[in-house]
Design a protein around this motif. Structure first.
Motif, PDB file in Angstrom:
ATOM      1  N   ASP A  30       0.856  -1.179   0.000  1.00  0.00           N
ATOM      2  CA  ASP A  30       0.000   0.000   0.000  1.00  0.00           C
ATOM      3  C   ASP A  30       0.903   1.244   0.000  1.00  0.00           C
ATOM      4  N   ARG A  33       0.081   4.257   2.163  1.00  0.00           N
ATOM      5  CA  ARG A  33       0.416   4.106   3.582  1.00  0.00           C
ATOM      6  C   ARG A  33       1.915   4.302   3.818  1.00  0.00           C
ATOM      7  N   ASP A 118       1.204 -11.418   1.250  1.00  0.00           N
ATOM      8  CA  ASP A 118       0.994 -10.759   2.543  1.00  0.00           C
ATOM      9  C   ASP A 118       1.086  -9.239   2.369  1.00  0.00           C
ATOM     10  N   ARG A 119      -0.015  -8.639   1.908  1.00  0.00           N
ATOM     11  CA  ARG A 119       0.009  -7.192   1.626  1.00  0.00           C
ATOM     12  C   ARG A 119       0.271  -6.380   2.897  1.00  0.00           C
ATOM     13  N   GLU A 120      -0.322  -6.797   4.002  1.00  0.00           N
ATOM     14  CA  GLU A 120      -0.153  -6.057   5.247  1.00  0.00           C
ATOM     15  C   GLU A 120       1.316  -6.122   5.692  1.00  0.00           C
ATOM     16  N   THR A 123       3.579  -4.172   3.312  1.00  0.00           N
ATOM     17  CA  THR A 123       3.466  -2.717   3.489  1.00  0.00           C
ATOM     18  C   THR A 123       4.276  -2.279   4.717  1.00  0.00           C
ATOM     19  N   GLU A 576       3.303   1.305  12.374  1.00  0.00           N
ATOM     20  CA  GLU A 576       1.991   1.947  12.492  1.00  0.00           C
ATOM     21  C   GLU A 576       2.034   3.339  11.860  1.00  0.00           C
TER      22      GLU A 576
ATOM     23  N   HIS B  18       5.909  -5.922  11.195  1.00  0.00           N
ATOM     24  CA  HIS B  18       5.198  -6.391  10.009  1.00  0.00           C
ATOM     25  C   HIS B  18       4.204  -7.485  10.350  1.00  0.00           C
TER      26      HIS B  18
END
Lengths: 577, 150
Positions: A30, A33, A118-120, A123, A576, B18
């Motif tokens: 992303d 982000r 695993d996009r999260e 990112t 974060e 992550h």
């Protein structure tokens, strides 16, 4: 491209550009982000995304930002630095920023493409990688390439086909050349060869033609029965000492090309019957073919049956590599035999046939003309015995269901490969990097195939690994072009990312001096004490001396202690946003 | 001197940025192992997102104190993707690298950090699969250490 400019709270002014790479990055990361996460980082004054940061339009926008925003640091988060470091250093330069204040964050090969599931996670990792790049850039210093004037001559070591072709190439580009050959005559291995594969060119004739070309060029000075014994000086201005006829001759050159070729593998006594009458190597056999009339005769007896055993001395623990040329050379030799006497029976005992490219056509032709091929297992090589002068070869042939077959040949040809030459003195004199296989190492087999880590010293031909004549000539010309590119400019630029000493921290213990094989470090007087001093032109930038210093008094520019620690810390900051 | 966090070397540091797995710092080299790691990505071979890489010119330039710093600051493990015998700079790179690991492990022991949190393997410029396999296995063993510690 959307503006994400925020005021700078710190001392630096860093621009961050995050690439979508079409969708190669943004399909899995992303990007918005990432921008949000880093735009408020200390010292970041510009944070933007772009569909392709490497496009001409975006490059110009980045250069414009550098000028208009007064950036003193640049981060591009995109693909691997191997692809675009030069591109973005150029952008930095065009914008008026020192190219060494640019860092590329690899968020494609080492992030989006490695974590397509695993996009999260990808990112979060991209954010960490960009933060680390910002941290490194924050501590970057402007560096200027060391510019040195060069001596417009080269020395080529080795007068085989690669060396001769390199010398001719250099002379034709208007450069002076010293060609140094250990033997009494130029020519190398090719000068001893009869008709060669794939098109029957005569080796003697080819070597003679090249010698004639060399003698027609006054710019080439040839030293035969000569060897390089020492190299001093720095990049672009080397003094190479050559021992010839009991004399030591000093040559002032800007570049060195090494083309010392290979040695032919010499089997151990008893290896496949080697040492018994009638058991010869491929190199011996090639000479026999050259000298023999028709029919082929060995020790006064006509040769009616030949057994070739492939991969002798190759693809084993001692020489794990494949010499590649020997399959083709043996097949070609068998065709020469057939041409001279079609009645000779020829059996080829092989592990794997590697007649690549056009050489495959000769393999097909040899089978058409009656050569018989038998495949043996890696762990069950043929057995050669000699009894009262009669040779016997037994082999389990995998092509006929593993049948044990016996041949009574008049001649056994051991198809031997290329091994490195004993070049210990030259290796030491030029500080050439040697690989595990004993051949000289280039920097990168694909991207920098003839350069070595020793600036101004190139390698070509079979001294860097097995090659055919065509490949040797091609690499000889590549080395000539590489050397001429530097010499024709008259000046050379050295990578400024080299080590430097913090003299106030140095105790002069000298441990770093012994850690550098390039003699780049010496101890110099500094008031009453001695401290380490680094010759930037001799330093290769490996950083091998850095851990040797007990006082942490040496740093590698671009990879300083502070930069690496700062990157480590930044990689641990939470993702974060 | 930076104070050592209470979690240092225990594998129980703050949550990985992550995902939830062990954080692994890889030291690679620009000319040899980093291209191998790039190739793993180009081939879409997957490994944990908590594995991050800092690339240097040569393995022999890794300072043992960097390894200690990484482990003290919160990395669960350090993996050195070494040049091995392919180093274009130093013929004795493997021996030097072994010496660096030895010195780092002495430092780790002195700071109460399990020596198994440091691993080194030669990774060549096309060693995509070996790299992926090695870092996965290393992450697995680090997770095991964390369970034991818990």
């Amino acid at each position: 491209m959307s503006d994400q400019v925020t005021p700078s709270p710190g001392k630096r002014r860093i621009g961050v550009y995050v690439c979508h790479c079409g969708g190669n990055i943004s399909d899995y990361v992303d990007v918005d982000r990432v921008i949000d996460a880093v735009k408020d980082e200390a010292d970041v004054v510009v944070a933007r995304d772009a569909m392709f940061t490497c496009s001409d339009v975006t490059q110009e926008e980045i250069a414009k930002d550098i000028r208009e925003q007064g950036l003193d640091g640049l981060v591009v988060a995109s693909c691997s630095p191997k692809l675009h470091t030069t591109t973005f250093r150029g952008v930095a330069r065009r914008g008026g920023l020192n190219p060494y204040q640019y860092t590329q964050a690899n968020i494609r090969e080492q992030c989006s493409w490695a974590h397509t599931d695993d996009r999260e996670g990808a990112t979060g990792k991209a954010i960490s990688l960009v933060r680390a790049a910002v941290a490194r850039t924050r501590l970057s210093e402007p560096l200027e390439p060391l510019v040195v004037e060069t001596t417009g001559r080269a020395v080529v070591v080795g007068g085989g086909v690669a060396g001769m072709r390199a010398a001719i190439g250099l002379a034709d580009m208007g450069l002076g050349v010293f060609l140094v050959e250990r033997e009494a005559e130029l020519g190398g291995w090719v000068g001893d060869l009869p008709k060669m594969f794939p098109n029957g060119t005569d080796g003697h004739e080819l070597a003679r033609r090249l010698q004639d070309e060399i003698h027609r060029r006054p710019a080439i000075n040839v030293f035969t029965r000569a060897e390089v014994v020492e190299k001093t000086g720095t990049y672009g201005n080397y003094q190479v000492t050559v021992r010839a006829g009991g004399e030591q001759i000093r040559l002032d050159v800007g570049q060195v090309i090494v083309a010392t070729g290979f040695a032919s593998y010499e089997p151990e006594p008893g290896e496949f019957g080697y040492g018994a009458p009638g058991v010869v190597t491929l190199a011996d056999f090639t000479r026999m073919l050259d000298e023999a009339g028709s029919p082929l005769v060995y020790h006064g007896r006509p040769v009616k049956t030949i057994a070739y055993i492939y991969c002798v001395g190759s693809r084993n623990e001692t020489h794990p590599y494949c010499s590649r040329y020997c399959c083709s050379a043996a097949v070609h030799a068998s065709l020469l035999v057939t041409a001279a006497d079609p009645g000779v029976r020829q059996y080829h005992l092989y592990r794997d046939m590697r007649t690549y490219g056009r050489h495959e056509l000769e393999y097909i032709e040899s089978r058409r003309r009656g050569s018989v091929y038998m495949k043996f297992a890696d762990d069950e090589p043929p057995l050669v015995t000699s009894d009262d002068g009669s040779l016997r070869v037994t082999v389990r042939d995998l092509l006929t269901g593993g049948d044990q077959l016996a041949i009574g040949p008049d001649l056994v040809v051991l198809v031997t490969g290329m091994v490195p030459r004993d070049n210990a003195e030259l290796t030491t004199a030029l500080k050439l990097p040697v690989g595990l296989d004993g051949f000289f190492n280039e920097i990168h087999p694909k991207l920098r195939p003839v350069e070595t880590v020793v600036d101004g010293v190139s390698i070509c031909g079979a001294c860097q690994g097995p090659k055919t004549v065509a490949e040797s000539v091609a690499s000889g010309l590549a080395a000539a072009a590489q050397a001429a590119a530097v010499l024709k400019r008259g000046v050379a630029e050295l990578d400024p990312q080299v080590t430097f000493v913090h003299p106030e921290a140095c105790t002069g213990c000298g441990q770093c001096v012994g850690a550098c094989p390039y003699s780049a470090i010496s101890l110099v007087e500094r008031g009453p004490a001695k401290v380490a001093s680094i010759d930037a032109a001799a330093c290769k930038g490996c950083g091998g001396c850095v851990p040797s210093c007990p006082e942490d008094a040496i740093d590698l520019a671009g990879y300083t202690d502070a930069q690496i620690r700062s990157m480590i810390d930044s990689l641990l900051v939470g993702s974060e946003t | 001197m930076t104070p050592v966090p209470a979690h240092a070397g225990t594998g129980r540091g703050p949550r990985a940025p992550h995902g939830g797995g062990p954080r692994v710092l890889v030291f690679s080299t620009n000319g040899i192992s980093d291209p191998g790691i790039d190739l793993a990505g180009s081939s879409h071979m997957h490994y944990p997102t908590e594995v991050v890489v800092i690339s240097l010119p040569c393995t022999s330039g890794v300072k043992p104190s960097w390894i200690l710093h990484a482990l003290e600051r919160g990395f669960d493990g350090v993996f050195i993707a070494a040049d091995g015998e392919e180093c274009a700079y130093l013929q004795d790179c493997s021996e030097r690298s072994a010496g660096i690991v030895e010195r780092a492990q002495e430092l780790m022991e002195a700071h109460g950090i399990d020596g198994r949190r440091l691993r080194m393997a030669a990774i060549c410029s096309v060693c995509a699969e070996p790299f992926t396999r090695q870092v996965r296995a290393f992450a697995g063993s680090l997770a095991g250490l964390a369970e034991v510690a818990a």
